[in-house]
Write an enzyme that holds these catalytic residues in place. Sequence first.
Site, PDB file in Angstrom:
ATOM      1  N   ASP A   1       0.899  -1.178  -0.047  1.00  0.00           N
ATOM      2  CA  ASP A   1       0.036  -0.073   0.018  1.00  0.00           C
ATOM      3  C   ASP A   1       0.928   1.205   0.073  1.00  0.00           C
ATOM      4  O   ASP A   1       2.053   1.332   0.337  1.00  0.00           O
ATOM      5  CB  ASP A   1      -0.927  -0.034   1.208  1.00  0.00           C
ATOM      6  CG  ASP A   1      -0.319   0.131   2.484  1.00  0.00           C
ATOM      7  OD1 ASP A   1       0.935  -0.569   2.720  1.00  0.00           O
ATOM      8  OD2 ASP A   1      -0.719   0.708   3.444  1.00  0.00           O
TER       9      ASP A   1
ATOM     10  N   GLU B   1       0.179  -0.991   5.783  1.00  0.00           N
ATOM     11  CA  GLU B   1       1.217  -0.231   6.801  1.00  0.00           C
ATOM     12  C   GLU B   1       0.916   0.984   6.953  1.00  0.00           C
ATOM     13  O   GLU B   1       1.107   1.823   7.837  1.00  0.00           O
ATOM     14  CB  GLU B   1       2.771  -0.534   5.964  1.00  0.00           C
ATOM     15  CG  GLU B   1       3.785  -0.514   7.010  1.00  0.00           C
ATOM     16  CD  GLU B   1       4.152   1.331   7.220  1.00  0.00           C
ATOM     17  OE1 GLU B   1       4.814   1.525   8.318  1.00  0.00           O
ATOM     18  OE2 GLU B   1       3.584   1.929   6.295  1.00  0.00           O
TER      19      GLU B   1
HETATM   20  N1  BES Z   1       8.602   3.256   5.576  1.00  0.00           N
HETATM   21  C1  BES Z   1       8.088   4.145   6.521  1.00  0.00           C
HETATM   22  C2  BES Z   1       8.743   4.377   7.722  1.00  0.00           C
HETATM   23  C3  BES Z   1      10.357   4.635   7.652  1.00  0.00           C
HETATM   24  C4  BES Z   1      10.580   5.574   6.473  1.00  0.00           C
HETATM   25  C5  BES Z   1      10.991   4.393   8.500  1.00  0.00           C
HETATM   26  C6  BES Z   1      11.915   5.809   6.634  1.00  0.00           C
HETATM   27  C7  BES Z   1      12.534   4.883   8.476  1.00  0.00           C
HETATM   28  C8  BES Z   1      12.799   5.493   7.510  1.00  0.00           C
HETATM   29  C9  BES Z   1       6.562   3.752   6.619  1.00  0.00           C
HETATM   30  O1  BES Z   1       6.035   3.208   5.511  1.00  0.00           O
HETATM   31  C10 BES Z   1       5.829   4.790   7.303  1.00  0.00           C
HETATM   32  O2  BES Z   1       5.581   5.852   6.466  1.00  0.00           O
HETATM   33  N2  BES Z   1       5.285   4.744   8.495  1.00  0.00           N
HETATM   34  C11 BES Z   1       4.430   5.803   9.138  1.00  0.00           C
HETATM   35  C12 BES Z   1       3.742   4.911  10.091  1.00  0.00           C
HETATM   36  C13 BES Z   1       2.214   4.690   9.868  1.00  0.00           C
HETATM   37  C14 BES Z   1       1.722   4.035  11.143  1.00  0.00           C
HETATM   38  C15 BES Z   1       1.419   5.592   9.047  1.00  0.00           C
HETATM   39  C16 BES Z   1       5.299   6.599   9.546  1.00  0.00           C
HETATM   40  O3  BES Z   1       6.636   6.568   9.809  1.00  0.00           O
HETATM   41  O4  BES Z   1       4.744   7.902   9.545  1.00  0.00           O
HETATM   42 MN    MN Z   2       7.259   2.282   4.164  1.00  0.00          MN
HETATM   43 MN    MN Z   3       5.250   5.296   4.361  1.00  0.00          MN
END
Ligand code: BES
Ligand code: MN
Ligand code: MN
Length: 453
Positions: free
Chosen positions: A85, A149
Amino acid sequence: MNQYISDNKDRFINELMDMLRIPSVSADPKFKQDVLRTAEYVAQKLTEAGADNVELCETGGYPIVYGDKIIDPALPTVLVYGHYDVQPADPYELWHSPPFEPVIKDGKIYARGACDDKGQMYMHVKAFEVMMQNNALPCNVKFMIEGEEEVGSENLATFVKGNKTKLAADVILISDTGMLGNDTPSITTGLRGMSYLEVEVTGPNRDLHSGLYGGAVANPINILCQMIASMHDENNHITIPGFYDNVQELSQEERAEMARAPFDLEKYKQALDLTDVHGEAGYTTMERNSIRPTLDVNGIWGGYTGEGAKTVIPSKAFAKISMRLVPNQTSAEITEKFQKHFESIAPKSVRVLVKPHHGGEPVVTPTNSVAYQAAARAYETTFGVKPVPVRSGGSIPIVAMFKSELGLDSVLMGFGLDSDAIHSPNESFGVFNFMKGIETIPMFYQYYAEMSK
Ligand code: BES
Ligand code: MN
Ligand code: MN
């Protein structure tokens, strides 16, 4: 293997571009059919690459794509996690080319999800194909690719709890993070947790004429702004009582170690068109965005925002607020502390409502494990330099649960760059990075299998 990779480079890229054309935005129900189509695409590609038992596991939301290759139960098993996603592409008008019509420009693939996480997840599917075609898969592998995710992985959490045998493995392997630079590879060794909520402030029971009532009743937007502003003090510390109670402070040695990772503040400011940075007093920029917790408004609205002017005191104001958490804060604890505090600082002239969304726990991964050492050797082999361990400020909610529910550590082998602009308009992923990932991942398998003996 490298011959096979270069012979099939164009096809690998084209297959990724095909997946990027499907707008799998999990947050917006309008894209439901597209999200489902993406799951099917991933399942088909896993099958084509040689995986067995490929299935779409139904959940309360979008399906989880599972597939595996068990070559010998006596050998270790790698469980690959990723997500198909993507974030919403808004605002569309800021994209130089449409977000779901991928183009390659200056060596980068531009599209929503190019890096986060379709591009990085697909490196694993292709690396698996490469190993299969070259008779070089040295251990067992399971794939678990989810579609929620970006909205908090709540259904995946249920799936993990209910399928411990199916998911039994020795290590989790994830490419959903970044590295410092193409010349300075790094391995992510920590992720922040998250507490996400929405607040609603209600004043009068209807929108009012701001002349007739202005000055005499509370304006919910004014009040909400004051309440939010009061949650940071002059040192940019968060003022919620008990917010820092469980925050693990790093030792001077650990902080000195962290400061050795290459970082150029001037370049950082330049890349963002900033004359200065901002954050908690007493901490460096690298510390502020990784080992310290935060509170940020992600969106705020209310009243009249259309063309021209309208004189109105709105009945309601809203905000979406996220707090990034570090060990040993928990999302339940912080959500509760926020809620209590927010209610306690609201003046009697308004009513407030706090609606918790999703959460996730912070995590730190070991650097002395066989899996981390194998990953470090893999980067060193393909980049020619040792990778640096770096704690990241982002969140991947399921990683802490892999530890708490399955007892497994994760290795975060990211290949993205800050300049990939994930979640922003014009997200991209370097062709170099995509191919480097496909080259590096089989090295991880090889070293991991060898070193586990
Ligand atoms: N891949 C990201 C997280 C990420 C990016 C971690 C770069 C470390 C370095 C992930 O898809 C993301 O965006 N996670 C969200 C959390 C989620 C609960 C919406 C975030 O970190 O905002
Ligand atoms: Mn991600
Ligand atoms: Mn992300």
